[in-house]
Design a protein around this motif. Structure first.
Motif, mmCIF file in Angstrom:
data_model
loop_
_atom_site.group_PDB
_atom_site.id
_atom_site.type_symbol
_atom_site.label_atom_id
_atom_site.label_comp_id
_atom_site.label_asym_id
_atom_site.label_seq_id
_atom_site.Cartn_x
_atom_site.Cartn_y
_atom_site.Cartn_z
ATOM 1 N N TYR A 1 -5.751 -2.970 15.490
ATOM 2 C CA TYR A 1 -5.307 -3.937 14.474
ATOM 3 C C TYR A 1 -4.527 -3.191 13.408
ATOM 4 C CZ TYR A 1 -5.831 -6.830 10.237
ATOM 5 O OH TYR A 1 -5.611 -7.537 9.082
ATOM 6 N N LYS A 2 -3.383 -3.773 13.023
ATOM 7 C CA LYS A 2 -2.595 -3.175 11.941
ATOM 8 C C LYS A 2 -2.211 -4.270 10.951
ATOM 9 C CE LYS A 2 0.442 -0.044 12.807
ATOM 10 N NZ LYS A 2 1.639 0.613 13.382
ATOM 11 N N SER A 3 -2.237 -3.929 9.697
ATOM 12 C CA SER A 3 -1.830 -4.908 8.685
ATOM 13 C C SER A 3 -1.363 -4.151 7.451
ATOM 14 C CB SER A 3 -3.002 -5.820 8.321
ATOM 15 O OG SER A 3 -4.039 -5.053 7.753
ATOM 16 N N ALA A 4 -0.764 -4.892 6.525
ATOM 17 C CA ALA A 4 -0.314 -4.266 5.283
ATOM 18 C C ALA A 4 -0.435 -5.253 4.129
ATOM 19 C CB ALA A 4 1.130 -3.792 5.425
ATOM 20 N N LEU A 5 -0.812 -4.723 2.995
ATOM 21 C CA LEU A 5 -0.920 -5.506 1.766
ATOM 22 C C LEU A 5 0.065 -4.933 0.744
ATOM 23 C CD1 LEU A 5 -4.823 -5.572 1.290
ATOM 24 C CD2 LEU A 5 -3.416 -7.376 2.276
ATOM 25 N N GLY A 6 0.661 -5.842 -0.080
ATOM 26 C CA GLY A 6 1.571 -5.400 -1.137
ATOM 27 C C GLY A 6 0.868 -5.408 -2.492
ATOM 28 N N PHE A 7 1.257 -4.493 -3.353
ATOM 29 C CA PHE A 7 0.649 -4.378 -4.689
ATOM 30 C C PHE A 7 1.733 -4.331 -5.755
ATOM 31 C CE2 PHE A 7 -2.432 -3.044 -1.674
ATOM 32 C CZ PHE A 7 -3.648 -3.485 -2.173
ATOM 33 N N SER A 8 1.355 -4.726 -6.963
ATOM 34 C CA SER A 8 2.334 -4.758 -8.052
ATOM 35 C C SER A 8 2.512 -3.385 -8.693
ATOM 36 C CB SER A 8 1.887 -5.764 -9.115
ATOM 37 O OG SER A 8 0.590 -5.418 -9.574
ATOM 38 N N ARG A 9 1.629 -2.443 -8.366
ATOM 39 C CA ARG A 9 1.738 -1.092 -8.934
ATOM 40 C C ARG A 9 1.077 -0.115 -7.968
ATOM 41 N NH1 ARG A 9 -3.281 0.418 -10.504
ATOM 42 N NH2 ARG A 9 -4.762 -1.261 -10.939
ATOM 43 N N ASN A 10 1.244 1.158 -8.231
ATOM 44 C CA ASN A 10 0.544 2.177 -7.446
ATOM 45 C C ASN A 10 -0.944 2.122 -7.798
ATOM 46 O OD1 ASN A 10 -0.426 4.402 -6.135
ATOM 47 N ND2 ASN A 10 0.712 5.917 -7.343
ATOM 48 N N VAL A 11 -1.775 1.812 -6.839
ATOM 49 C CA VAL A 11 -3.215 1.666 -7.107
ATOM 50 C C VAL A 11 -3.989 2.945 -6.781
ATOM 51 C CG1 VAL A 11 -3.177 -0.831 -6.786
ATOM 52 C CG2 VAL A 11 -3.614 0.663 -4.809
ATOM 53 N N PHE A 12 -3.275 4.021 -6.512
ATOM 54 C CA PHE A 12 -3.953 5.263 -6.133
ATOM 55 C C PHE A 12 -3.769 6.342 -7.209
ATOM 56 C CE2 PHE A 12 -2.719 3.021 -2.264
ATOM 57 C CZ PHE A 12 -3.969 2.877 -1.667
ATOM 58 N N PRO A 13 -4.680 7.290 -7.237
ATOM 59 C CA PRO A 13 -4.545 8.365 -8.227
ATOM 60 C C PRO A 13 -3.591 9.471 -7.754
ATOM 61 C CG PRO A 13 -6.604 8.601 -7.040
ATOM 62 C CD PRO A 13 -5.963 7.355 -6.515
ATOM 63 N N PHE A 14 -2.695 9.136 -6.833
ATOM 64 C CA PHE A 14 -1.697 10.100 -6.345
ATOM 65 C C PHE A 14 -0.440 9.307 -6.020
ATOM 66 C CE2 PHE A 14 -4.978 9.134 -3.126
ATOM 67 C CZ PHE A 14 -4.241 8.313 -2.288
ATOM 68 N N ILE B 1 2.730 -0.412 -1.090
ATOM 69 C CA ILE B 1 2.263 -1.105 0.123
ATOM 70 C C ILE B 1 1.176 -0.226 0.735
ATOM 71 C CG2 ILE B 1 2.924 -1.847 2.456
ATOM 72 C CD1 ILE B 1 5.836 -2.091 1.367
ATOM 73 N N VAL B 2 0.134 -0.881 1.252
ATOM 74 C CA VAL B 2 -0.916 -0.119 1.941
ATOM 75 C C VAL B 2 -1.010 -0.619 3.376
ATOM 76 C CG1 VAL B 2 -3.345 0.548 1.961
ATOM 77 C CG2 VAL B 2 -2.202 0.105 -0.224
ATOM 78 N N GLU B 3 -0.907 0.300 4.312
ATOM 79 C CA GLU B 3 -1.075 -0.052 5.729
ATOM 80 C C GLU B 3 -2.514 0.229 6.142
ATOM 81 O OE1 GLU B 3 1.498 1.879 8.600
ATOM 82 O OE2 GLU B 3 0.013 1.586 10.194
ATOM 83 N N PHE B 4 -3.104 -0.705 6.900
ATOM 84 C CA PHE B 4 -4.472 -0.533 7.395
ATOM 85 C C PHE B 4 -4.471 -0.457 8.920
ATOM 86 C CE2 PHE B 4 -4.868 -2.607 3.352
ATOM 87 C CZ PHE B 4 -5.978 -2.025 2.764
ATOM 88 N N LEU B 5 -5.340 0.378 9.457
ATOM 89 C CA LEU B 5 -5.515 0.464 10.911
ATOM 90 C C LEU B 5 -6.992 0.384 11.246
ATOM 91 C CD1 LEU B 5 -3.227 3.146 10.349
ATOM 92 C CD2 LEU B 5 -2.996 2.469 12.705
ATOM 93 N N ALA B 6 -7.320 -0.428 12.240
ATOM 94 C CA ALA B 6 -8.699 -0.501 12.731
ATOM 95 C C ALA B 6 -8.649 -0.596 14.250
ATOM 96 C CB ALA B 6 -9.414 -1.699 12.142
ATOM 97 N N ASP B 7 -9.723 -0.157 14.892
ATOM 98 C CA ASP B 7 -9.724 -0.074 16.352
ATOM 99 C C ASP B 7 -10.887 -0.853 16.968
ATOM 100 O OD1 ASP B 7 -7.856 2.185 15.969
ATOM 101 O OD2 ASP B 7 -9.668 3.296 15.429
ATOM 102 N N ALA B 8 -10.698 -1.188 18.232
ATOM 103 C CA ALA B 8 -11.758 -1.720 19.095
ATOM 104 C C ALA B 8 -12.464 -2.937 18.473
ATOM 105 C CB ALA B 8 -12.731 -0.593 19.453
ATOM 106 N N ASP B 9 -13.809 -2.910 18.442
ATOM 107 C CA ASP B 9 -14.538 -4.106 17.998
ATOM 108 C C ASP B 9 -14.186 -4.496 16.573
ATOM 109 O OD1 ASP B 9 -15.682 -4.196 20.433
ATOM 110 O OD2 ASP B 9 -17.758 -4.020 19.758
ATOM 111 N N LEU B 10 -13.976 -3.513 15.694
ATOM 112 C CA LEU B 10 -13.605 -3.844 14.309
ATOM 113 C C LEU B 10 -12.232 -4.519 14.293
ATOM 114 C CD1 LEU B 10 -14.228 -3.772 11.288
ATOM 115 C CD2 LEU B 10 -13.200 -1.477 11.204
ATOM 116 N N ALA B 11 -11.328 -4.053 15.153
ATOM 117 C CA ALA B 11 -9.994 -4.668 15.233
ATOM 118 C C ALA B 11 -10.111 -6.129 15.661
ATOM 119 C CB ALA B 11 -9.124 -3.897 16.221
ATOM 120 N N ILE B 12 -10.931 -6.379 16.661
ATOM 121 C CA ILE B 12 -11.104 -7.753 17.157
ATOM 122 C C ILE B 12 -11.725 -8.626 16.070
ATOM 123 C CG2 ILE B 12 -12.335 -9.172 18.868
ATOM 124 C CD1 ILE B 12 -12.095 -6.683 20.757
#
Ligand SMILES: Cc1cc2nc3c(=O)[nH]c(=O)nc-3n(C[C@H](O)[C@H](O)[C@H](O)COP(=O)(O)OP(=O)(O)OC[C@H]3O[C@@H](n4cnc5c(N)ncnc54)[C@H](O)[C@@H]3O)c2cc1C
Length: 483
Positions: A311-324, A350-361
Motif C-alpha cells: 500500500y502506498k499513499s501520500a498526505l499534503g501538509f501546509s508546512r514542514n512538520v519534521f524537525p529536519f 508531502i509525506v509518502e507512506f508505505l505498508a505491506d501485506a496484511d497491514l496494506a490490505i
C-alpha cells in the motif's frame, strides 16, 4: 551475434526516443488507435505495463504488426503516477525504484540516457524513530541484529534447498526471531516488502533467489535509484508511438485454426500469436477466459504465483512538520506491523507512506477518511502535532481491489518457485505469458524483470510465426505445452 546486439540496441534506442517525447508528462500518449478490422496481426499483446511495452517494442522492431490492448485508460500498469493531487511533484502509487542497477537494469539505462533526474537512494538520509524521539543506539542495534540475522539465515538456508520440492515457508526462519523486540520491523524490511505477503505464505527458495541477487539493495550505493519526474510517467512514456488501444478489456482468448481470436470490450481481434502480460492475480481470478481451458501445468503455475499487497499513499501538509529538512526516510520502530514513510517527499511538504501485506490490505480497505486518520495517527506517534498541519491533500493506491491488477506483485507459494519458469513456456506455440511473475533470477517482481520477460515472450512469439530471431540472452524456454 552481432545482429543480436544490434537488435537489442534498437529496442532500447526506440524506447529512449519514445520516452524522450514524453519524459515527465505521460498520461495521454499519442498512440495510433487501430479499429477492429479483419486484419490478422502478427502478434497481439495484452496489457501495456512494462512487460507489454517490452514485448510490443520488440515485435515492432522486427517490422511485424503488433496491437497492444490495455484495459485501463493509460499505459504503465503497476507503474502509475498521480500527477494531479500535488502540484509540487508527481507521486508514484506503484513502482518507484530502479532496482538492482549494479547487476544491470535496462530501464535505468534508458532513463539515464534521457537525462532524467535520478537520485541514488543511499544518498537520501534515513532516521529511525522510537515513539517521539530518534531511536537510541541500543534499539537500532537490536533492530539491525534481527534483520541481519533473518537475511543471513535466508541466504544460508535458501542455498541448501537443492530441490524446489524441499522448499518451506520463510516463517520457519523468521519464527525463531519472534521474541525479538523489533521482530515486526525486521520482518517488514526482509520479507514483507519483497513479497507483500506474510512469512507463512512465502517460499524460502523464491525469496532466496531475490535476496541473493541484491541482499541490501537500499544500503548498497549505486543499486537503487528514484526518479523525480515519476517512475509511472517514465514507463508510460515508453509506450508512446506503439499501436495501442486503451480502455479495451480482453475477456476471452481462443485458439483458432490459425493463431488466436481475442474477444474484447471493443470487438474481436485476430492474431497469429499472442503475448499475455496481465498479472497472475488477474489470471488467477479468471479475469480472462481461455478456450480451450489452459493446460493444467500452466494453470497450476498461475495459481502458484499469487500477488501480495503493498500500500502506498501520500498526505499534503501546509508546512514542514519534521524537525529536519529535505527528503528523509523515516523508519518507525515499534512492536506493531511496520510502516515506513518518506518525509518531505522531494523537498515538498508531502509525506509518502508505505505498508505491506496484511497491514496494506487493512489500510486499503478503510474509507478515505479512515485511511487519513490512521496515517495521521501513526505519524503523530513520532511527530506529535504534525496532523494539525494536514492540508486535505491525499492520494492512495488500491492495488488489491483494482480488478486489473488484483494485488501488487507476485510471490511463489511454498514449493512453487519453479512456476515462474513454467509460465514462460509456450502454450500451443501461439500463447506466451509474460510479466513480472515470469521474470527469472533476481529480477522477479521488478520492473526490469517484467520488461525483460516481455522481450523474451515476444521472441517466442516471433519464432512461433516463423521470424528468424537470433537473440539468445532473452530466449524463453523452448518447451511447448500442448493447448
Ligand atoms: C506498490 C508497488 C510498488 C512497487 N515498487 C517497485 C519498485 O520500486 N521497483 C520495481 O522495479 N518494481 C516495483 N513494483 C513492481 C512493478 O510495478 C511490477 O513488477 C511491474 O510494473 C509489472 O509489470 P507487468 O507488465 O508485468 O504488469 P502490469 O504493470 O500489471 O501490466 C499489465 C497490464 O495489463 C492490463 N490488464 C489487466 N487485465 C486486462 C485485460 N483483461 N485486458 C487488457 N488489459 C488488461 C493492466 O491494466 C496492466 O496495465 C511495485 C509494484 C507495486 C504495486
Amino acid at each position: 551475434m552481432k545482429h543480436d546486439l544490434d537488435r537489442r540496441s534498437f529496442v532500447i534506442a526506440g524506447a529512449s526516443a519514445a520516452a524522450a517525447a514524453l519524459a515527465g508528462c505521460a498520461g495521454s500518449p499519442t498512440n495510433v488507435t487501430p479499429q477492429p478490422t479483419n486484419t490478422t496481426y502478427d502478434v497481439i499483446v495484452v496489457g501495456a505495463g512494462a512487460a507489454g511495452i517490452g514485448a510490443a517494442r520488440t515485435i515492432a522492431s522486427y517490422g511485424r504488426s503488433v496491437l497492444l490492448l490495455e484495459a485501463q485508460d493509460r499505459a504503465g500498469g503497476r507503474a502509475r503516477c498521480d500527477n494531479t493531487t500535488f502540484s509540487e511533484v508527481p507521486f508514484d502509487l506503484g513502482a518507484q525504484f530502479f532496482g538492482h542497477v549494479r547487476s544491470g537494469n535496462p530501464l535505468y539505462a534508458v532513463a539515464q540516457s534521457l537525462g532524467l533526474q535520478l537520485v541514488d537512494f543511499t544518498t537520501v538520509p534515513t532516521v529511525t524513530y522510537l515513539g517521539a524521539v530518534p531511536a537510541p543506539q541500543s534499539a537500532m542495534a537490536s533492530f539491525v541484529a534481527t534483520a541481519g540475522g533473518i537475511i543471513t539465515q535466508m541466504l544460508v538456508q535458501g542455498a541448501l534447498i537443492a530441490d524446489p520440492a524441499g522448499d518451506y515457508p520463510v516463517a520457519d526462519i523468521t519464527d525463531s526471531y519472534a521474541g525479538d523486540t523489533y521482530y515486526e520491523n525486521a520482518v517488514g524490511v526482509t520479507v514483507l516488502t519483497e513479497t507483500g505477503a506474510l512469512p507463512s505464505a512465502s517460499s524460502t527458495l523464491d525469496l532466496f533467489n531475490f535476496t541473493q541477487a541484491s541482499p541490501a539493495p537500499f544500503l548498497t550505493p549505486g543499486d537503487s535509484f528514484v526518479v523525480k519526474t515519476g517512475m509511472g510517467n517514465f514507463i508510460a512514456s515508453l509506450a508512446n508511438g506503439l499501436p495501442m488501444l486503451t480502455n479495451v478489456t480482453v475477456s476471452r482468448i481462443s485458439s483458432a485454426a490459425s493463431g488466436v481470436t481475442v474477444e474484447t470490450t471493443n470487438g474481436t481481434y485476430h492474431g497469429n500469436a499472442i503475448v499475455v502480460t496481465t498479472s497472475t492475480g488477474v489470471l488467477g481470478a479468471g479475469g480472462i477466459e481461455f478456450s480451450p481451458v489452459l493446460p493444467t501445468v500452466t494453470s497450476d503455475a498461475i495459481a502458484g504465483l499469487p500477488l501480495g499487497v503493498i500500500y502506498k499513499s501520500a498526505l499534503g501538509f501546509s508546512r514542514n512538520v519534521f524537525p529536519f529538512t529535505g527528503m528523509t526516510i523515516v523508519t518507525q520502530l515499534s512492536s506493531a506491523p511496520a510502516i515506513t514513510y518518506f518525509a518531505n517527499f522531494w523537498g515538498a511538504n508531502i509525506v509518502e507512506f508505505l505498508a505491506d501485506a496484511d497491514l496494506a490490505i487493512q489500510i486499503e480497505g478503510m474509507s478515505r477518511s479512515g485511511q487519513i486518520a490512521y496515517l495521521l495517527g501513526r505519524l503523530e506517534q513520532n511527530f506529535p502535532g504534525a496532523s494539525a498541519a494536514f492540508d486535505g491533500r491525499f492520494t492512495a493506491s488500491n492495488w488489491a481491489s483494482n480488478r486489473y491488477t488484483v494485488g501488487s506483485y507476485s510471490h511463489a507459494k511454498v514449493g512453487m518457485s519453479q512456476a515462474r519458469t513454467t509460465l514462460r513456456q509456450s502454450v500451443g506455440n501461439k500463447l506466451f505469458f509474460a510479466g513480472e511473475a515470469t521474470a527469472v533470477g533476481g529480477d522477479i517482481t521488478l520492473l526490469q524483470g517484467a520488461y525483460n520477460a516481455g522481450i523474451a515472450a515476444a521472441v517466442g512469439a516471433l519464432r512461433a510465426i516463423g521470424v528468424a530471431v537470433s537473440v539468445s540472452d532473452h530466449r524463453p524456454e523452448v518447451v511447448n505445452i500442448e493447448w
